[in-house]
Scaffold this motif. Structure first.
Motif, PDB file in Angstrom:
ATOM      1  N   PHE A 167       1.921 -56.854  65.712  1.00  0.00           N
ATOM      2  CA  PHE A 167       0.903 -57.447  66.467  1.00  0.00           C
ATOM      3  C   PHE A 167       0.221 -56.931  67.636  1.00  0.00           C
ATOM      4  N   GLY A 168       0.254 -55.837  67.872  1.00  0.00           N
ATOM      5  CA  GLY A 168      -0.348 -55.092  68.931  1.00  0.00           C
ATOM      6  C   GLY A 168       0.353 -55.442  70.124  1.00  0.00           C
ATOM      7  N   PRO A 169      -0.653 -55.635  71.470  1.00  0.00           N
ATOM      8  CA  PRO A 169       0.333 -55.829  72.801  1.00  0.00           C
ATOM      9  C   PRO A 169       0.817 -57.180  72.903  1.00  0.00           C
ATOM     10  N   ASN A 170       0.632 -58.081  71.781  1.00  0.00           N
ATOM     11  CA  ASN A 170       1.297 -59.392  71.915  1.00  0.00           C
ATOM     12  C   ASN A 170       2.554 -59.337  70.633  1.00  0.00           C
ATOM     13  N   THR A 171       3.141 -58.097  70.383  1.00  0.00           N
ATOM     14  CA  THR A 171       4.183 -58.129  69.661  1.00  0.00           C
ATOM     15  C   THR A 171       5.564 -58.618  70.402  1.00  0.00           C
ATOM     16  N   SER A 172       6.478 -59.461  69.879  1.00  0.00           N
ATOM     17  CA  SER A 172       7.674 -59.669  70.615  1.00  0.00           C
ATOM     18  C   SER A 172       8.580 -59.236  69.682  1.00  0.00           C
ATOM     19  N   TYR A 173       9.483 -58.476  70.364  1.00  0.00           N
ATOM     20  CA  TYR A 173      10.567 -57.755  69.518  1.00  0.00           C
ATOM     21  C   TYR A 173      12.012 -58.318  69.987  1.00  0.00           C
ATOM     22  N   GLU A 174      12.665 -58.833  69.230  1.00  0.00           N
ATOM     23  CA  GLU A 174      14.089 -59.566  69.482  1.00  0.00           C
ATOM     24  C   GLU A 174      15.206 -59.073  68.526  1.00  0.00           C
ATOM     25  N   ASP A 191      16.172 -70.585  61.705  1.00  0.00           N
ATOM     26  CA  ASP A 191      15.359 -71.661  62.137  1.00  0.00           C
ATOM     27  C   ASP A 191      14.593 -71.046  63.434  1.00  0.00           C
ATOM     28  N   LEU A 192      13.456 -70.623  63.481  1.00  0.00           N
ATOM     29  CA  LEU A 192      12.761 -70.108  64.649  1.00  0.00           C
ATOM     30  C   LEU A 192      12.159 -70.856  65.800  1.00  0.00           C
ATOM     31  N   HIS A 193      12.490 -72.100  65.541  1.00  0.00           N
ATOM     32  CA  HIS A 193      11.950 -73.038  66.579  1.00  0.00           C
ATOM     33  C   HIS A 193      12.643 -72.992  67.713  1.00  0.00           C
ATOM     34  N   ARG A 194      12.211 -72.646  68.873  1.00  0.00           N
ATOM     35  CA  ARG A 194      13.064 -72.407  70.068  1.00  0.00           C
ATOM     36  C   ARG A 194      13.443 -74.058  70.711  1.00  0.00           C
ATOM     37  N   ARG A 195      14.800 -73.904  70.914  1.00  0.00           N
ATOM     38  CA  ARG A 195      15.239 -75.338  71.381  1.00  0.00           C
ATOM     39  C   ARG A 195      16.402 -75.204  72.317  1.00  0.00           C
ATOM     40  N   PRO A 196      16.583 -76.247  73.236  1.00  0.00           N
ATOM     41  CA  PRO A 196      17.911 -75.787  74.005  1.00  0.00           C
ATOM     42  C   PRO A 196      19.097 -76.229  72.991  1.00  0.00           C
ATOM     43  N   GLY A 197      20.185 -75.198  73.271  1.00  0.00           N
ATOM     44  CA  GLY A 197      21.500 -75.562  72.549  1.00  0.00           C
ATOM     45  C   GLY A 197      21.275 -74.972  71.272  1.00  0.00           C
ATOM     46  N   GLY A 198      20.185 -74.064  71.021  1.00  0.00           N
ATOM     47  CA  GLY A 198      20.169 -73.365  69.776  1.00  0.00           C
ATOM     48  C   GLY A 198      21.383 -72.371  69.371  1.00  0.00           C
ATOM     49  N   ASN A 199      21.769 -72.211  68.257  1.00  0.00           N
ATOM     50  CA  ASN A 199      23.082 -71.281  68.302  1.00  0.00           C
ATOM     51  C   ASN A 199      22.622 -69.733  67.642  1.00  0.00           C
ATOM     52  N   LEU A 200      21.131 -69.259  67.761  1.00  0.00           N
ATOM     53  CA  LEU A 200      20.805 -68.187  67.355  1.00  0.00           C
ATOM     54  C   LEU A 200      20.239 -67.444  68.443  1.00  0.00           C
ATOM     55  N   LYS A 201      21.472 -66.879  69.181  1.00  0.00           N
ATOM     56  CA  LYS A 201      21.300 -65.917  70.361  1.00  0.00           C
ATOM     57  C   LYS A 201      20.416 -64.730  70.189  1.00  0.00           C
ATOM     58  N   THR A 202      19.472 -64.276  70.886  1.00  0.00           N
ATOM     59  CA  THR A 202      18.607 -63.198  70.661  1.00  0.00           C
ATOM     60  C   THR A 202      18.698 -62.288  71.890  1.00  0.00           C
ATOM     61  N   GLN A 203      18.101 -61.361  72.008  1.00  0.00           N
ATOM     62  CA  GLN A 203      18.228 -60.211  73.134  1.00  0.00           C
ATOM     63  C   GLN A 203      16.659 -59.682  72.694  1.00  0.00           C
ATOM     64  N   PRO A 204      15.844 -59.542  73.942  1.00  0.00           N
ATOM     65  CA  PRO A 204      14.559 -58.871  73.653  1.00  0.00           C
ATOM     66  C   PRO A 204      15.030 -57.241  73.536  1.00  0.00           C
ATOM     67  N   MET A 205      14.159 -56.586  72.745  1.00  0.00           N
ATOM     68  CA  MET A 205      14.199 -55.119  72.756  1.00  0.00           C
ATOM     69  C   MET A 205      13.271 -54.359  73.495  1.00  0.00           C
ATOM     70  N   VAL A 206      13.874 -53.224  74.018  1.00  0.00           N
ATOM     71  CA  VAL A 206      13.003 -52.763  75.111  1.00  0.00           C
ATOM     72  C   VAL A 206      12.166 -51.552  74.343  1.00  0.00           C
ATOM     73  N   SER A 207      12.663 -50.893  73.417  1.00  0.00           N
ATOM     74  CA  SER A 207      11.907 -50.059  72.458  1.00  0.00           C
ATOM     75  C   SER A 207      11.241 -50.746  71.267  1.00  0.00           C
ATOM     76  N   ARG A 208      10.003 -50.326  70.791  1.00  0.00           N
ATOM     77  CA  ARG A 208       9.437 -50.670  69.666  1.00  0.00           C
ATOM     78  C   ARG A 208       9.904 -50.124  68.418  1.00  0.00           C
ATOM     79  N   LEU A 209       9.746 -50.900  67.403  1.00  0.00           N
ATOM     80  CA  LEU A 209      10.335 -50.492  66.167  1.00  0.00           C
ATOM     81  C   LEU A 209       9.288 -49.425  65.485  1.00  0.00           C
ATOM     82  N   ALA A 210       9.924 -48.779  64.403  1.00  0.00           N
ATOM     83  CA  ALA A 210       9.342 -47.801  63.641  1.00  0.00           C
ATOM     84  C   ALA A 210       8.266 -48.357  62.804  1.00  0.00           C
ATOM     85  N   PRO A 211       7.135 -47.955  62.431  1.00  0.00           N
ATOM     86  CA  PRO A 211       6.428 -48.692  61.258  1.00  0.00           C
ATOM     87  C   PRO A 211       7.208 -48.772  60.151  1.00  0.00           C
ATOM     88  N   LEU A 212       6.601 -49.898  59.267  1.00  0.00           N
ATOM     89  CA  LEU A 212       7.266 -50.206  58.131  1.00  0.00           C
ATOM     90  C   LEU A 212       6.661 -49.028  57.020  1.00  0.00           C
TER      91      LEU A 212
END
Length: 212
Positions: A167-174, A191-212
């Motif tokens: 998604f170019g400069p707007n790519t969110s990597y987690e 379920d990717l809807h962000r909500r308080p108390g969700g049990n899917l804990k994620t961490q932002p990625m510093v480096s970009r992923l390799a192309p598919l």
């Protein structure tokens, strides 16, 4: 002790009185009598202590800004003047070269939020790409996946720029913080809807992923 000695002591007493500080709340203090060799000197803070003192506010600020930056990417708020490409059909997949058929399979259901999403399953030992699933914004897909334990990565955004730039400069990597096990007996729902108390804990990625 003769008279001369008494006069000497009186003079010495007057000299001491003139050099004495007074504190009405705490009583008499004779700090002026301290020998400089026995005074306590305040220790200067070390460079490490100063660095920690300034690092704590910076880290606190980053903890606030990083999630905000991810939200900005997912909603396409960062300027991107390049024309968008059509996002792949929701529910389509890209299979890694090392995946040979679905000998044992499980099931994965993905509910996307307001952003287009690529959900990747990655081998946690070799970091090899196993499967990428494309899910359009606000869509729900369910499909078979190879059974096993995977590290799950989430790539989200609005404006698709292809399998190399996502998604170019707007790519969110987690990355999902914990490994997820898929078994033939039980599937998973993400379920990717962000909500308080969700049990899917994620961490932002510093480096970009390799192309598919």
């Amino acid at each position: 002790m003769g008279i001369d000695d008494r006069d000497y002591m009186r003079a010495r007493h007057r000299q001491r009185a003139n050099r004495t500080r007074w504190n009405e709340g705490r009583g008499r203090i004779e700090a002026a009598w301290l020998d400089p060799r026995h005074q306590r000197y305040r220790r200067q803070p070390s460079a490490a202590a100063i660095a920690v003192r300034f690092a704590l506010p910076v880290l606190s600020l980053l903890l606030i800004l990083i999630p905000f930056y991810g939200d900005a990417q997912r909603h396409g708020w960062i300027p991107d003047l390049e024309p968008a490409q059509p996002f792949p059909e929701s529910g389509s997949v890209t299979v890694g070269a090392n995946v040979i058929g679905l000998i044992k399979r499980s099931n994965l259901t993905i509910e996307a939020a307001d952003s287009n999403t690529v959900v990747q399953l990655v081998d946690p030992d070799t970091n090899a790409h196993a499967l990428s699933i494309y899910v359009a914004a606000n869509d729900r897909v369910s499909l078979p996946v190879p059974a096993g334990t995977y590290r799950v990565r989430l790539i989200e955004g609005r404006k698709w720029h292809g399998a190399k730039r996502y998604f170019g400069p707007n790519t969110s990597y987690e990355t999902v913080a914990s490994l997820i096990e898929f078994t033939p007996a039980a599937g998973r729902i993400i379920d990717l809807h962000r909500r308080p108390g969700g049990n899917l804990k994620t961490q932002p990625m510093v480096s970009r992923l390799a192309p598919l």
